[in-house]
Design an enzyme around this catalytic site. Structure first.
Site, PDB file in Angstrom:
ATOM      1  N   ASN A   9       0.866  -1.185   0.000  1.00 14.53           N
ATOM      2  CA  ASN A   9       0.000   0.000   0.000  1.00 14.53           C
ATOM      3  C   ASN A   9       0.899   1.230   0.000  1.00 14.53           C
ATOM      4  O   ASN A   9       1.509   1.554   1.011  1.00 14.53           O
ATOM      5  CB  ASN A   9      -0.899  -0.009   1.248  1.00 14.53           C
ATOM      6  CG  ASN A   9      -1.705   1.269   1.374  1.00 14.53           C
ATOM      7  OD1 ASN A   9      -1.852   2.029   0.417  1.00 14.53           O
ATOM      8  ND2 ASN A   9      -2.230   1.515   2.574  1.00 14.53           N
ATOM      9  N   LYS A  11       0.017   4.270  -0.293  1.00 12.56           N
ATOM     10  CA  LYS A  11      -0.663   5.452   0.241  1.00 12.56           C
ATOM     11  C   LYS A  11      -0.459   6.631  -0.737  1.00 12.56           C
ATOM     12  O   LYS A  11      -0.409   6.411  -1.940  1.00 12.56           O
ATOM     13  CB  LYS A  11      -0.160   5.784   1.646  1.00 12.56           C
ATOM     14  CG  LYS A  11      -0.125   4.554   2.552  1.00 12.56           C
ATOM     15  CD  LYS A  11       0.050   4.887   3.994  1.00 12.56           C
ATOM     16  CE  LYS A  11       0.284   3.600   4.760  1.00 12.56           C
ATOM     17  NZ  LYS A  11       0.041   3.716   6.174  1.00 12.56           N
ATOM     18  N   HIS A  95      -9.446   0.820   4.877  1.00 14.81           N
ATOM     19  CA  HIS A  95      -8.152   1.037   5.542  1.00 14.81           C
ATOM     20  C   HIS A  95      -8.363   1.985   6.725  1.00 14.81           C
ATOM     21  O   HIS A  95      -9.206   2.877   6.673  1.00 14.81           O
ATOM     22  CB  HIS A  95      -7.153   1.627   4.544  1.00 14.81           C
ATOM     23  CG  HIS A  95      -5.763   1.685   5.090  1.00 14.81           C
ATOM     24  ND1 HIS A  95      -5.339   2.678   5.942  1.00 14.81           N
ATOM     25  CD2 HIS A  95      -4.710   0.841   4.943  1.00 14.81           C
ATOM     26  CE1 HIS A  95      -4.082   2.452   6.287  1.00 14.81           C
ATOM     27  NE2 HIS A  95      -3.672   1.343   5.689  1.00 14.81           N
ATOM     28  N   GLU A  97      -6.874   4.489   7.750  1.00 15.19           N
ATOM     29  CA  GLU A  97      -6.774   5.925   7.448  1.00 15.19           C
ATOM     30  C   GLU A  97      -8.071   6.429   6.816  1.00 15.19           C
ATOM     31  O   GLU A  97      -8.475   7.574   7.032  1.00 15.19           O
ATOM     32  CB  GLU A  97      -5.543   6.189   6.559  1.00 15.19           C
ATOM     33  CG  GLU A  97      -4.255   6.014   7.357  1.00 15.19           C
ATOM     34  CD  GLU A  97      -3.067   5.519   6.565  1.00 15.19           C
ATOM     35  OE1 GLU A  97      -3.062   5.620   5.328  1.00 15.19           O
ATOM     36  OE2 GLU A  97      -2.121   5.007   7.212  1.00 15.19           O
ATOM     37  N   GLU A 167      -5.167  -5.206  10.629  1.00 16.03           N
ATOM     38  CA  GLU A 167      -4.153  -4.176  10.845  1.00 16.03           C
ATOM     39  C   GLU A 167      -4.452  -3.450  12.155  1.00 16.03           C
ATOM     40  O   GLU A 167      -5.276  -2.514  12.172  1.00 16.03           O
ATOM     41  CB  GLU A 167      -4.177  -3.161   9.700  1.00 16.03           C
ATOM     42  CG  GLU A 167      -3.944  -3.771   8.342  1.00 16.03           C
ATOM     43  CD  GLU A 167      -3.420  -2.734   7.367  1.00 16.03           C
ATOM     44  OE1 GLU A 167      -2.285  -2.887   6.930  1.00 16.03           O
ATOM     45  OE2 GLU A 167      -4.143  -1.763   7.081  1.00 16.03           O
ATOM     46  N   GLY A 173       2.331   2.218  10.607  1.00 17.07           N
ATOM     47  CA  GLY A 173       3.238   3.361  10.450  1.00 17.07           C
ATOM     48  C   GLY A 173       3.955   3.766  11.723  1.00 17.07           C
ATOM     49  O   GLY A 173       4.549   4.843  11.786  1.00 17.07           O
ATOM     50  N   SER A 213       3.512  -2.129  10.256  1.00 16.81           N
ATOM     51  CA  SER A 213       4.971  -2.056  10.419  1.00 16.81           C
ATOM     52  C   SER A 213       5.690  -3.352  10.042  1.00 16.81           C
ATOM     53  O   SER A 213       6.712  -3.702  10.644  1.00 16.81           O
ATOM     54  CB  SER A 213       5.332  -1.616  11.840  1.00 16.81           C
ATOM     55  OG  SER A 213       4.858  -0.308  12.085  1.00 16.81           O
TER      56      SER A 213
END
Ligand code: PEP
Length: 253
Positions: A9, A11, A95, A97, A167, A173, A213
């Protein structure tokens, strides 16, 4: 046996030139890739068409999001119908985000999954708890709620084709990964929740990826867990060498 998947991904990263340099270099090094791992890359949507033009690519393409509508007056949106038309076979759905910054709810995500299936795009459904929920020991309740509200209306045959990415939000991240015990425990929980609703055969077919991560040093251990069928990789998917190492680490061979 479930085929492992490693998905990148990107992003909102890379220029078009950088994306194409990655695609060409990844292609040139495709003989280093194991045959038993599916590779998916989710670049910014603007680059999908260019990356789709690489001849016989060693990766499949995903969008990072899609609309729950097929066409119409929805400025800024991209539909699953358009993705399918461009040979983009996968789309990330939900996701963290998107959930956090764009307020996507599981009810909306259920409609996005329906749109994906209507147009033949395979959804990569993301779920996972926040740190406060894990600390309050509510991580199983949170993830079950996400599964029930976004996925449990599907047919068993649709469910078996969904790719789930677990996730934990606290691991995305941050450089902090779930331990192998935490990952395996949650993946087994997700699989048994699917089995409880759809039956064991469906649950055994679903690929459940770990994300948060993942890097070239920790991927082999995480992907070695029984119920971890590969990974969804953010930052470490941006460099060809690291990404190839991660793909190699998913191989059983
Ligand atoms: C992600 O974006 O889905 C992700 C897991 O990011 P990172 O690997 O950078 O934590």
């Amino acid at each position: 046996m479930r085929k492992k998947i490693v998905a990148g991904n990107w992003k909102m990263n890379k220029t078009l030139r950088e994306a194409m340099d990655f695609a060409v270099s990844f292609q040139e090094r495709s003989d280093e890739l194991p045959g038993d791992v599916e590779v998916i890359i989710a670049p910014p949507s603007l680059y999908l068409a260019s990356m789709e033009m690489i001849k016989e690519p060693a990766y499949r393409l995903a969008s990072q999001n899609c609309s729950h509508h097929s066409y119409g007056a929805f400025t800024g949106e991209i539909s699953a119908a358009m993705l399918a038309d461009m040979n983009v076979g996968y789309s990330l759905v939900g996701h963290s985000e998107r959930r956090t910054y764009f307020h996507e709810t599981d009810e909306l995500l259920a409609k996005k999954l329906d749109a994906c299936f209507l147009h033949g795009v395979v959804p990569v459904f993301c779920c996972g708890e926040h740190l406060a929920e894990r600390e309050a020991k509510r991580h199983f309740v949170t993830v079950l709620h996400q599964l029930e509200h976004a996925l449990f209306h599907l047919s068993p045959s649709q469910m078996s084709r969904v790719i789930i990415a677990y996730e934990p939000v606290w691991a995305i991240g941050t450089g902090v990964t779930a331990s192998t015990e935490q990952a395996q425990e949650m993946h087994a929980f997700i699989r048994s929740s699917i089995a409880g609703h759809f039956g064991r055969e469906t649950a055994d077919a679903v690929r459940i990826l770990y994300g948060g991560s993942v890097n070239a040093s920790n991927s082999a251990e995480l992907f070695g867990c029984d119920d971890v069928d590969g990974g969804l990789v953010g930052g470490a998917s941006l460099k060809v060498g690291d990404f190839i190492t991660i793909v190699q680490s998913a191989s059983r061979g």
